[in-house]
Design a protein around this motif. Structure first.
Motif, short mmCIF file in Angstrom:
data_model
loop_
_atom_site.label_atom_id
_atom_site.label_comp_id
_atom_site.label_asym_id
_atom_site.label_seq_id
_atom_site.Cartn_x
_atom_site.Cartn_y
_atom_site.Cartn_z
N ARG A 121 -6.20 -119.73 68.34
CA ARG A 121 -5.59 -119.89 68.72
C ARG A 121 -5.80 -121.22 69.13
NH1 ARG A 121 -6.15 -117.07 75.08
NH2 ARG A 121 -5.07 -115.22 74.83
N GLN A 122 -6.67 -122.19 68.97
CA GLN A 122 -6.62 -123.35 68.12
C GLN A 122 -7.55 -123.28 66.52
OE1 GLN A 122 -10.27 -124.36 71.42
NE2 GLN A 122 -8.26 -125.14 73.08
N LYS A 123 -5.93 -123.31 65.92
CA LYS A 123 -6.74 -123.20 64.10
C LYS A 123 -7.08 -124.88 64.12
CE LYS A 123 -2.64 -119.82 63.31
NZ LYS A 123 -2.05 -120.04 65.11
N GLY A 124 -6.52 -126.36 64.82
CA GLY A 124 -7.21 -127.23 63.94
C GLY A 124 -8.86 -127.10 64.23
N ASP A 125 -9.48 -126.30 65.32
CA ASP A 125 -10.71 -126.30 65.24
C ASP A 125 -11.58 -125.30 64.15
OD1 ASP A 125 -10.75 -127.84 68.00
OD2 ASP A 125 -10.62 -125.71 68.75
N VAL A 126 -11.00 -124.37 63.50
CA VAL A 126 -10.86 -123.22 62.50
C VAL A 126 -10.44 -124.60 61.27
CG1 VAL A 126 -10.48 -121.53 61.54
CG2 VAL A 126 -10.70 -121.24 63.92
N LEU A 127 -9.33 -124.88 61.60
CA LEU A 127 -9.48 -125.28 59.87
C LEU A 127 -10.10 -126.99 59.57
CD1 LEU A 127 -5.61 -125.17 59.86
CD2 LEU A 127 -7.15 -123.74 59.01
N THR A 128 -10.76 -127.09 60.75
CA THR A 128 -11.05 -129.41 60.26
C THR A 128 -12.25 -128.51 59.38
OG1 THR A 128 -9.63 -129.74 62.74
CG2 THR A 128 -12.45 -130.92 61.33
N PRO A 129 -13.37 -128.00 59.67
CA PRO A 129 -14.63 -127.58 58.96
C PRO A 129 -14.04 -127.28 57.86
CG PRO A 129 -14.89 -126.30 61.02
CD PRO A 129 -13.83 -126.84 61.20
N LEU A 130 -13.17 -126.19 57.13
CA LEU A 130 -12.73 -126.15 55.58
C LEU A 130 -11.70 -127.42 55.19
CD1 LEU A 130 -10.96 -123.30 56.41
CD2 LEU A 130 -13.67 -123.03 56.25
N PHE A 131 -11.04 -128.59 55.99
CA PHE A 131 -10.61 -129.79 55.50
C PHE A 131 -11.58 -130.21 54.91
CE2 PHE A 131 -6.54 -128.18 56.86
CZ PHE A 131 -6.05 -127.85 56.21
N PHE A 132 -13.42 -130.47 56.54
CA PHE A 132 -13.91 -131.66 55.50
C PHE A 132 -14.95 -131.05 54.04
CE2 PHE A 132 -18.68 -132.11 56.62
CZ PHE A 132 -18.39 -134.02 56.41
N PHE A 133 -15.31 -130.31 53.70
CA PHE A 133 -15.91 -129.46 53.42
C PHE A 133 -14.62 -129.69 52.06
CE2 PHE A 133 -16.86 -125.28 50.29
CZ PHE A 133 -17.97 -126.17 50.24
N MET A 134 -13.72 -129.64 51.88
CA MET A 134 -12.88 -129.65 50.91
C MET A 134 -13.27 -131.26 50.28
SD MET A 134 -8.54 -128.69 50.14
CE MET A 134 -8.27 -129.41 51.33
N ILE A 135 -13.00 -131.69 51.38
CA ILE A 135 -12.82 -133.55 51.31
C ILE A 135 -14.13 -133.95 50.59
CG2 ILE A 135 -12.57 -135.84 52.26
CD1 ILE A 135 -10.27 -134.05 53.72
N VAL A 136 -15.76 -133.46 51.05
CA VAL A 136 -16.47 -134.11 50.80
C VAL A 136 -16.57 -133.15 49.76
CG1 VAL A 136 -18.89 -133.60 51.10
CG2 VAL A 136 -17.44 -134.18 53.11
N ALA A 137 -16.71 -132.07 48.68
CA ALA A 137 -16.87 -131.34 47.71
C ALA A 137 -15.71 -132.82 46.54
CB ALA A 137 -16.60 -130.34 47.66
N SER A 138 -14.70 -132.80 46.89
CA SER A 138 -13.84 -133.37 46.08
C SER A 138 -14.50 -134.95 46.09
CB SER A 138 -12.39 -133.22 46.43
OG SER A 138 -12.28 -131.77 46.13
N LEU A 139 -14.90 -135.72 46.76
CA LEU A 139 -15.20 -136.90 46.85
C LEU A 139 -15.80 -137.23 45.57
CD1 LEU A 139 -14.48 -138.26 50.67
CD2 LEU A 139 -13.72 -139.16 48.23
N PHE A 140 -17.41 -136.83 45.58
CA PHE A 140 -17.72 -137.31 45.09
C PHE A 140 -17.87 -137.08 43.74
CE2 PHE A 140 -20.84 -136.10 48.62
CZ PHE A 140 -22.28 -136.85 48.19
N PRO A 141 -17.25 -136.33 42.06
CA PRO A 141 -16.70 -136.46 41.44
C PRO A 141 -15.64 -138.05 41.06
CG PRO A 141 -15.97 -134.41 41.99
CD PRO A 141 -16.92 -134.66 43.24
N LEU A 142 -15.10 -138.07 42.24
CA LEU A 142 -14.42 -139.33 41.81
C LEU A 142 -15.20 -140.90 42.31
CD1 LEU A 142 -11.36 -138.70 44.29
CD2 LEU A 142 -11.26 -138.88 41.88
N ALA A 143 -16.42 -140.68 43.06
CA ALA A 143 -16.93 -141.48 43.07
C ALA A 143 -17.75 -141.77 41.86
CB ALA A 143 -18.09 -141.41 44.26
N VAL A 144 -17.99 -141.18 41.41
CA VAL A 144 -19.70 -140.47 40.47
C VAL A 144 -18.68 -141.19 38.65
CG1 VAL A 144 -21.18 -139.27 39.04
CG2 VAL A 144 -21.36 -139.22 41.61
#
Length: 221
Positions: A17-40
């Motif tokens: 019923r509150q899809k934002g609470d479910v999707l927020t961790p997934l988007f956070f995981f995707m962003i964190v994992a994707s930022l490292f190759p750009l930085a390194v």
């Protein structure tokens, strides 16, 4: 088992019923994992070597984002007190909540990890080992995190305190999970790492629900 399934269905229905609470961790995981190759940078050997640790740390932090909501909504509306007074064992309800947390947070992270691992240049075998290690480790994260969520229930600044309580307990899972992929890349056996993670999961399933139940009763007193 019917009671356990009913609790899991209830938790999943309330979370959706509150899809934002479910999707927020997934988007956070995707962003964190994707930022490292750009930085390194594009150095393939460096990215391959750091991939298991980065993905595991991202999954660990993403799983923590939803821990506080494991018991807080039921505590706020009085449902938790009703659970303790019902004829259903509170330990069984706790186990259902943990299973629902894994299905909503841990399982999607394990499914997403191989896809995100492609940008680090991991081979198919390493991606499979990464997914298996996350499937074994994320239930332990949910169980151990449940203890922290119960202990900090109703406490001011619970989010920070929850992180301080659970992060040190997550270290063994992080070491064995990332170490399995690194051991395979080095030509060593992975059976030891995965066996230790399986042992941690079995011990957590048998003992941690009782610890969460005791922590909840203390928080409600």
């Amino acid at each position: 088992m019917s009671t356990l399934r009913a609790v899991v269905r209830r938790e999943i229905a309330l979370a959706l019923r509150q899809k934002g609470d479910v999707l927020t961790p997934l988007f956070f995981f995707m962003i964190v994992a994707s930022l490292f190759p750009l930085a390194v940078g594009p150095e393939s050997q460096l990215l391959t070597r750091m991939a298991p640790g980065v993905i595991w740390v991202g999954a660990l932090l993403a799983a923590m984002l939803s821990l506080q909501r494991m018991f807080a909504p039921d505590h706020a509306d009085g449902s938790l007190e009703q659970f303790t007074l019902s004829s259903t064992p509170l330990t069984l309800i706790v186990l259902g909540k943990v299973v629902a947390h894994f299905l909503l947070a841990g399982l999607p992270l394990a499914v997403m990890a191989p896809v995100l691992g492609l940008q680090y240049g991991l081979e198919a075998r390493s991606l499979a080992i990464l997914a298996v290690s996350l499937l074994l480790g994320t239930p332990v994260l949910s169980l151990v995190g449940g203890v922290g969520a119960a202990l900090t229930l109703g406490v001011r600044g619970a989010g920070v305190l929850l992180s301080l309580l659970t992060l040190p307990l997550y270290i063994p899972v992080l070491i064995f999970g990332a170490g399995a992929v690194e051991a395979d890349a080095a030509g060593l056996g992975i059976q030891g790492h995965l066996s230790l993670m399986a042992a941690l999961l079995v011990l957590a399933v048998f003992f941690v629900p009782f610890a969460i139940t005791a922590a909840l009763r203390i928080a409600l007193e």
